[in-house]
Design an enzyme around this catalytic site. Structure first.
Site, short mmCIF file in Angstrom:
data_model
loop_
_atom_site.label_atom_id
_atom_site.label_comp_id
_atom_site.label_asym_id
_atom_site.label_seq_id
_atom_site.Cartn_x
_atom_site.Cartn_y
_atom_site.Cartn_z
N ARG A 99 3.19 12.06 -10.00
CA ARG A 99 3.50 10.66 -9.67
C ARG A 99 4.95 10.30 -9.96
O ARG A 99 5.51 9.40 -9.36
CB ARG A 99 2.60 9.72 -10.48
N PHE A 117 -1.18 16.57 2.99
CA PHE A 117 -1.40 15.90 1.71
C PHE A 117 -0.08 15.86 0.94
O PHE A 117 0.52 16.89 0.65
CB PHE A 117 -2.47 16.61 0.89
N GLU A 153 0.85 -1.20 0.00
CA GLU A 153 0.00 0.00 0.00
C GLU A 153 0.88 1.24 0.00
O GLU A 153 1.93 1.27 0.64
CB GLU A 153 -0.89 -0.07 1.25
N ASP A 154 0.45 2.27 -0.72
CA ASP A 154 1.24 3.50 -0.77
C ASP A 154 1.17 4.27 0.55
O ASP A 154 2.19 4.64 1.12
CB ASP A 154 0.80 4.38 -1.96
N ASP A 166 -4.05 6.64 5.33
CA ASP A 166 -4.58 7.92 5.84
C ASP A 166 -5.64 7.57 6.88
O ASP A 166 -5.32 7.37 8.05
CB ASP A 166 -5.11 8.72 4.65
P1 5GP Z 1 -7.40 5.98 3.34
O1 5GP Z 1 -8.50 5.03 2.97
O2 5GP Z 1 -6.34 5.35 4.22
O3 5GP Z 1 -7.94 7.25 3.94
O4 5GP Z 1 -6.75 6.48 2.00
C1 5GP Z 1 -5.98 5.65 1.26
C2 5GP Z 1 -5.77 6.17 -0.13
O5 5GP Z 1 -6.03 7.57 -0.26
C3 5GP Z 1 -4.32 5.99 -0.48
O6 5GP Z 1 -4.08 4.70 -1.02
C4 5GP Z 1 -4.09 7.11 -1.46
O7 5GP Z 1 -4.42 6.70 -2.76
C5 5GP Z 1 -5.03 8.20 -1.00
N1 5GP Z 1 -4.33 9.17 -0.13
C6 5GP Z 1 -4.43 9.30 1.21
N2 5GP Z 1 -3.65 10.29 1.66
C7 5GP Z 1 -3.03 10.79 0.57
C8 5GP Z 1 -2.06 11.84 0.40
O8 5GP Z 1 -1.58 12.52 1.31
N3 5GP Z 1 -1.64 12.05 -0.89
C9 5GP Z 1 -2.12 11.34 -1.96
N4 5GP Z 1 -1.63 11.65 -3.15
N5 5GP Z 1 -3.03 10.35 -1.81
C10 5GP Z 1 -3.47 10.09 -0.56
#
Ligand code: 5GP
Length: 189
Positions: A173, A160, A107-108, A111
């Protein structure tokens, strides 16, 4: 680092570099070695989460000195907004069955954790041998749900971020580093 400075000149809308290219490469190699040693002769299936995880997957998998397979899923949770909607949809599913396999979700960024928890639930339902998680980044923040990640590359502030696979509105990207977006994204992206 000349290449980094040039790159940031070319990408207006960035506030500051949070993790340099060198720091990223060092940590990802370290993670790859550690995770490779963990799996040893249990050949894992790495599942990348598109699109943000593509670069991490490429570098991590090259650092893991074990036979492995790779597959990708695409899920949507964002659109162009910079906050979590809580809605997760599978846009692209895996190519093969994962029954009985050792799964590593790559996973990248974590959040809210909603995307990851959803994926874990879906994949566990398909009867793999086990499911582990590596996330490159994890934000320091309160979460609506507990998140279990077995390996985390970096804990970062609740901002972000873009670069190294992560986008804002499809941009950034290809940056080799992680940067914080400028506050007024709509004017700069
Ligand atoms: P979550 O479900 O944990 O809130 O969000 C996960 C997804 O939201 C990540 O896989 C990513 O694609 C996107 N995301 C969350 N935070 C960021 C951020 O700071 N920057 C970017 N570019 N994408 C984010």
């Amino acid at each position: 680092m000349a290449s980094t400075l040039q790159a940031i000149d070319l990408h207006t809308g960035l506030e500051n570099i949070l993790i340099t290219e060198d720091a990223l490469q060092a940590r990802v190699s370290e993670l790859g070695r550690e995770i490779g040693a963990f799996y040893a002769d249990r050949h894992p299936l790495l599942i990348g989460v598109l699109t943000g995880g593509f670069m991490f997957m490429a570098d991590l998998s090259r650092s893991m000195a074990v036979p492995l397979r790779i597959d990708f899923m695409a899920v949507s949770s964002y659109g162009n907004a910079t906050s979590t909607s809580g809605v997760v949809r599978i846009l692209k599913d895996l190519d093969r069955s994962i029954e009985g396999r050792h799964i590593l979700i790559v996973e990248d960024i974590i959040d809210s954790g909603l995307t990851l928890n959803y994926l874990i639930e879906v994949l566990r339902g398909r009867k793999p041998a086990d499911v582990r998680i590596v996330a490159l980044l994890k934000k320091k923040r309160d979460r609506p749900v507990a998140v279990e990640a077995d390996w985390v590359g970096f804990e970062i502030p609740d901002a972000f971020v873009v670069g190294y696979g992560l986008d804002y509105a499809g941009k950034y990207r290809n940056l080799p580093f992680i940067a914080v977006c400028a506050p007024d994204l709509s004017e700069t992206a």
